[in-house]
Write a protein that holds these residues in place. Structure first.
Motif, PDB file in Angstrom:
ATOM      1  N   ARG A  80       1.100  -0.977  -0.113  1.00  0.00           N
ATOM      2  CA  ARG A  80      -0.009  -0.028  -0.384  1.00  0.00           C
ATOM      3  C   ARG A  80       0.708   1.540  -0.528  1.00  0.00           C
ATOM      4  O   ARG A  80       0.857   2.759  -0.640  1.00  0.00           O
ATOM      5  CB  ARG A  80      -0.704   0.282   1.539  1.00  0.00           C
ATOM      6  CG  ARG A  80      -2.473  -0.851   0.769  1.00  0.00           C
ATOM      7  CD  ARG A  80      -2.982  -1.282   2.205  1.00  0.00           C
ATOM      8  NE  ARG A  80      -4.324  -1.156   1.591  1.00  0.00           N
ATOM      9  CZ  ARG A  80      -4.356  -2.751   1.941  1.00  0.00           C
ATOM     10  NH1 ARG A  80      -3.790  -3.316   1.650  1.00  0.00           N
ATOM     11  NH2 ARG A  80      -6.169  -3.231   1.297  1.00  0.00           N
ATOM     12  N   LEU A  81       1.637   1.110   0.730  1.00  0.00           N
ATOM     13  CA  LEU A  81       2.251   1.981   0.873  1.00  0.00           C
ATOM     14  C   LEU A  81       4.016   2.550  -0.593  1.00  0.00           C
ATOM     15  O   LEU A  81       3.162   4.107  -1.149  1.00  0.00           O
ATOM     16  CB  LEU A  81       3.807   1.956   1.991  1.00  0.00           C
ATOM     17  CG  LEU A  81       4.054   3.243   2.397  1.00  0.00           C
ATOM     18  CD1 LEU A  81       3.636   4.127   3.296  1.00  0.00           C
ATOM     19  CD2 LEU A  81       5.513   2.782   3.949  1.00  0.00           C
ATOM     20  N   GLU A 119       0.387  10.753  -2.671  1.00  0.00           N
ATOM     21  CA  GLU A 119       1.169  11.550  -1.665  1.00  0.00           C
ATOM     22  C   GLU A 119       0.412  12.266  -0.587  1.00  0.00           C
ATOM     23  O   GLU A 119       1.004  12.230   0.461  1.00  0.00           O
ATOM     24  CB  GLU A 119       1.374  13.037  -2.522  1.00  0.00           C
ATOM     25  CG  GLU A 119       3.413  13.191  -2.859  1.00  0.00           C
ATOM     26  CD  GLU A 119       3.505  14.682  -2.965  1.00  0.00           C
ATOM     27  OE1 GLU A 119       3.683  15.731  -3.030  1.00  0.00           O
ATOM     28  OE2 GLU A 119       4.441  13.875  -4.804  1.00  0.00           O
ATOM     29  N   ASP A 120      -0.438  12.084  -0.779  1.00  0.00           N
ATOM     30  CA  ASP A 120      -1.254  12.220   0.476  1.00  0.00           C
ATOM     31  C   ASP A 120      -2.665  11.531   1.382  1.00  0.00           C
ATOM     32  O   ASP A 120      -3.311  11.433   1.725  1.00  0.00           O
ATOM     33  CB  ASP A 120      -2.718  13.751   0.071  1.00  0.00           C
ATOM     34  CG  ASP A 120      -3.120  12.834  -0.831  1.00  0.00           C
ATOM     35  OD1 ASP A 120      -3.178  11.964  -1.516  1.00  0.00           O
ATOM     36  OD2 ASP A 120      -4.784  13.469  -1.158  1.00  0.00           O
ATOM     37  N   SER A 121      -1.632  10.518   0.373  1.00  0.00           N
ATOM     38  CA  SER A 121      -2.498   9.413   1.461  1.00  0.00           C
ATOM     39  C   SER A 121      -1.889   8.830   3.149  1.00  0.00           C
ATOM     40  O   SER A 121      -0.686   9.631   3.576  1.00  0.00           O
ATOM     41  CB  SER A 121      -1.829   7.578   0.995  1.00  0.00           C
ATOM     42  OG  SER A 121      -2.680   7.961  -0.622  1.00  0.00           O
ATOM     43  N   LYS A 122      -2.725   8.616   3.444  1.00  0.00           N
ATOM     44  CA  LYS A 122      -2.020   8.857   5.320  1.00  0.00           C
ATOM     45  C   LYS A 122      -1.992   6.517   5.962  1.00  0.00           C
ATOM     46  O   LYS A 122      -2.799   6.169   4.926  1.00  0.00           O
ATOM     47  CB  LYS A 122      -4.325   8.585   6.207  1.00  0.00           C
ATOM     48  CG  LYS A 122      -4.250   9.839   6.076  1.00  0.00           C
ATOM     49  CD  LYS A 122      -5.730  10.226   7.291  1.00  0.00           C
ATOM     50  CE  LYS A 122      -5.546  10.882   7.970  1.00  0.00           C
ATOM     51  NZ  LYS A 122      -5.499  12.518   7.826  1.00  0.00           N
ATOM     52  N   THR A 123      -0.858   7.719   6.519  1.00  0.00           N
ATOM     53  CA  THR A 123      -0.480   5.962   6.645  1.00  0.00           C
ATOM     54  C   THR A 123      -1.353   5.017   7.660  1.00  0.00           C
ATOM     55  O   THR A 123      -1.112   4.125   7.292  1.00  0.00           O
ATOM     56  CB  THR A 123       1.274   6.079   6.943  1.00  0.00           C
ATOM     57  OG1 THR A 123       0.889   6.873   8.069  1.00  0.00           O
ATOM     58  CG2 THR A 123       2.049   6.636   6.031  1.00  0.00           C
ATOM     59  N   SER A 124      -1.593   5.943   8.493  1.00  0.00           N
ATOM     60  CA  SER A 124      -2.614   5.209   9.706  1.00  0.00           C
ATOM     61  C   SER A 124      -3.212   4.327   8.370  1.00  0.00           C
ATOM     62  O   SER A 124      -4.224   3.177   9.263  1.00  0.00           O
ATOM     63  CB  SER A 124      -3.545   5.707  10.117  1.00  0.00           C
ATOM     64  OG  SER A 124      -4.263   6.924   9.460  1.00  0.00           O
ATOM     65  N   VAL A 125      -4.391   5.060   7.734  1.00  0.00           N
ATOM     66  CA  VAL A 125      -5.403   3.778   7.308  1.00  0.00           C
ATOM     67  C   VAL A 125      -4.539   3.433   6.161  1.00  0.00           C
ATOM     68  O   VAL A 125      -5.327   2.028   6.056  1.00  0.00           O
ATOM     69  CB  VAL A 125      -5.840   5.355   5.885  1.00  0.00           C
ATOM     70  CG1 VAL A 125      -7.434   4.150   5.051  1.00  0.00           C
ATOM     71  CG2 VAL A 125      -7.053   6.219   6.942  1.00  0.00           C
ATOM     72  N   MET A 126      -3.619   3.156   5.251  1.00  0.00           N
ATOM     73  CA  MET A 126      -2.873   2.306   5.074  1.00  0.00           C
ATOM     74  C   MET A 126      -2.902   1.083   5.941  1.00  0.00           C
ATOM     75  O   MET A 126      -2.893  -0.066   5.305  1.00  0.00           O
ATOM     76  CB  MET A 126      -1.886   2.573   4.387  1.00  0.00           C
ATOM     77  CG  MET A 126      -1.795   3.319   3.069  1.00  0.00           C
ATOM     78  SD  MET A 126      -0.009   3.594   2.243  1.00  0.00           S
ATOM     79  CE  MET A 126      -0.287   5.366   3.167  1.00  0.00           C
ATOM     80  N   CYS A 127      -1.919   1.545   7.536  1.00  0.00           N
ATOM     81  CA  CYS A 127      -1.578   0.538   7.817  1.00  0.00           C
ATOM     82  C   CYS A 127      -2.968  -0.175   8.957  1.00  0.00           C
ATOM     83  O   CYS A 127      -2.496  -1.668   9.004  1.00  0.00           O
ATOM     84  CB  CYS A 127      -0.892   1.205   9.517  1.00  0.00           C
ATOM     85  SG  CYS A 127      -0.170   0.016  10.490  1.00  0.00           S
ATOM     86  N   SER A 128      -3.950   0.207   8.659  1.00  0.00           N
ATOM     87  CA  SER A 128      -5.286  -0.705   9.223  1.00  0.00           C
ATOM     88  C   SER A 128      -5.427  -1.027   8.400  1.00  0.00           C
ATOM     89  O   SER A 128      -6.313  -2.477   8.967  1.00  0.00           O
ATOM     90  CB  SER A 128      -6.140   0.058  10.585  1.00  0.00           C
ATOM     91  OG  SER A 128      -7.125   1.153   9.206  1.00  0.00           O
TER      92      SER A 128
END
Ligand code: 1PZ
Length: 215
Positions: free
Chosen positions: A125-126, A131-140
Motif C-alpha cells: 500500500r505504501l 502523496e496525500d495518503s494516510k499511513t494510519s489508514v494503510m496500516c489499519s
C-alpha cells in the motif's frame, strides 16, 4: 547485513535481510528471518513509545526463536523446514490446544509469519500510495486483512489506536532513511517480491503440515 547500534537506521538494510532468508533450495533460514524482525522492531521503536506493546510481543517471540537456535538442539532450528520436521517428529508442538509446549518454534514462528503478511500488505500500500495518503489508514487496512482475524477485540482496539499515532507519509518515508520518495518506492518494489516469496514458502509448508491454526 550487520548493523551497529549507533549506525543510522536504514530500512533498506532491514528489508535486504529478508532477501537473504531463502536458501538456494528455497528453505527459510531462521537466523536471517529473526534478524529481519529485529530490524523491523528497531524501526517501529523509532516511531514512538506508543508501539511498545507491539514491540514487546515481537521481541519476546524473537527471543524464543533465538533460544531455540542457541539451545542444545540448535542445529534442528537452522531452517523453518528442519524445525517443523524436528518438532513434529518429536511431538514438541501443541496441535489442538495449548499445553506443554507454549514456546514451540512452530507456533512462535507462525505468529511472526502472520505479521509478515501484514508487512507485505502494508508495504505494498505504501509503495502504490499517493502523496496525500494516510499511513494510519494503510496500516489499519493491512492489519484488518491479515493479523486482525487472529487477535481478540482488545488487541484489535489497541492496535488501531496505535496506528493513529503513525506519522504522515512524508515523515514516514524520511524515517525509513532510504532517500527520496522515488527511491523509497523503487526500494519497496525490489524488496516486496522477496518478502512475498518468503511468506509463500512458509505458508505452503505450514499448510502441508496442517499447522496454520496452531494454538
Ligand atoms: C509501523 C507500525 C507498526 C504496526 C504493527 C502492526 C502489527 C500490530 C500487531 C499488534 C500485536 C500486539 C500485541 C500482541 C499480540 C499477541 O497476542 C499476538 C499473538 O501471540 P500469542 O498471544 O498467540 O502468543 N502476537 C502477534 O500476533 C505477533 C505480532 C508481531 C507484530 C510485529 C510487528 C512488527 C512491525 C514492524 C513495523 C515496521
Amino acid at each position: 547485513a550487520v548493523m551497529a547500534e549507533d549506525q543510522k537506521f536504514c530500512l533498506r538494510e532491514v528489508l535486504d535481510t529478508f532477501k537473504s532468508c531463502l536458501s538456494e533450495d528455497k528453505e527459510v533460514l531462521i537466523d536471517q528471518y529473526v534478524a529481519g524482525w529485529r530490524g523491523l522492531v528497531r524501526f517501529m521503536n523509532s516511531l514512538g513509545t506508543i508501539f511498545s506493546f507491539i514491540s514487546k510481543d515481537a521481541v519476546s517471540k524473537i527471543q524464543i526463536m533465538v533460544n531455540h537456535r542457541n539451545g542444545e538442539n540448535g542445529v534442528q532450528y537452522i531452517t523453518v523446514q528442519s524445525m517443523v520436521k524436528y518438532e513434529l517428529d518429536n511431538g514438541l508442538v501443541d496441535i489442538t490446544k495449548r499445553g506443554s509446549y507454549p514456546e514451540s518454534g512452530c507456533r512462535t514462528l507462525l505468529r511472526l509469519h502472520r505479521a509478515l503478511r501484514w508487512l507485505e500488505l502494508f508495504l505494498e500500500r505504501l509503495r502504490t500510495s499517493a502523496e496525500d495518503s494516510k499511513t494510519s489508514v494503510m496500516c489499519s487496512e493491512a492489519y484488518n486483512e491479515s493479523l486482525a482475524k487472529y487477535h481478540p477485540w482488545l488487541i484489535r482496539k489497541a492496535s488501531n489506536m496505535a496506528f493513529c499515532a503513525l506519522p504522515g507519509r512524508p515523515t514516514f518515508f524520511e524515517v525509513m532513511n532510504v532517500g527520496t520518495p522515488e527511491q523509497v518506492v523503487a526500494m519497496l518494489g525490489d524488496a516486496l517480491p522477496l518478502i512475498s516469496e518468503v511468506y509463500q514458502v512458509t505458508e505452503e509448508l505450514y499448510s502441508k503440515h496442517d499447522l496454520l491454526d496452531l494454538p
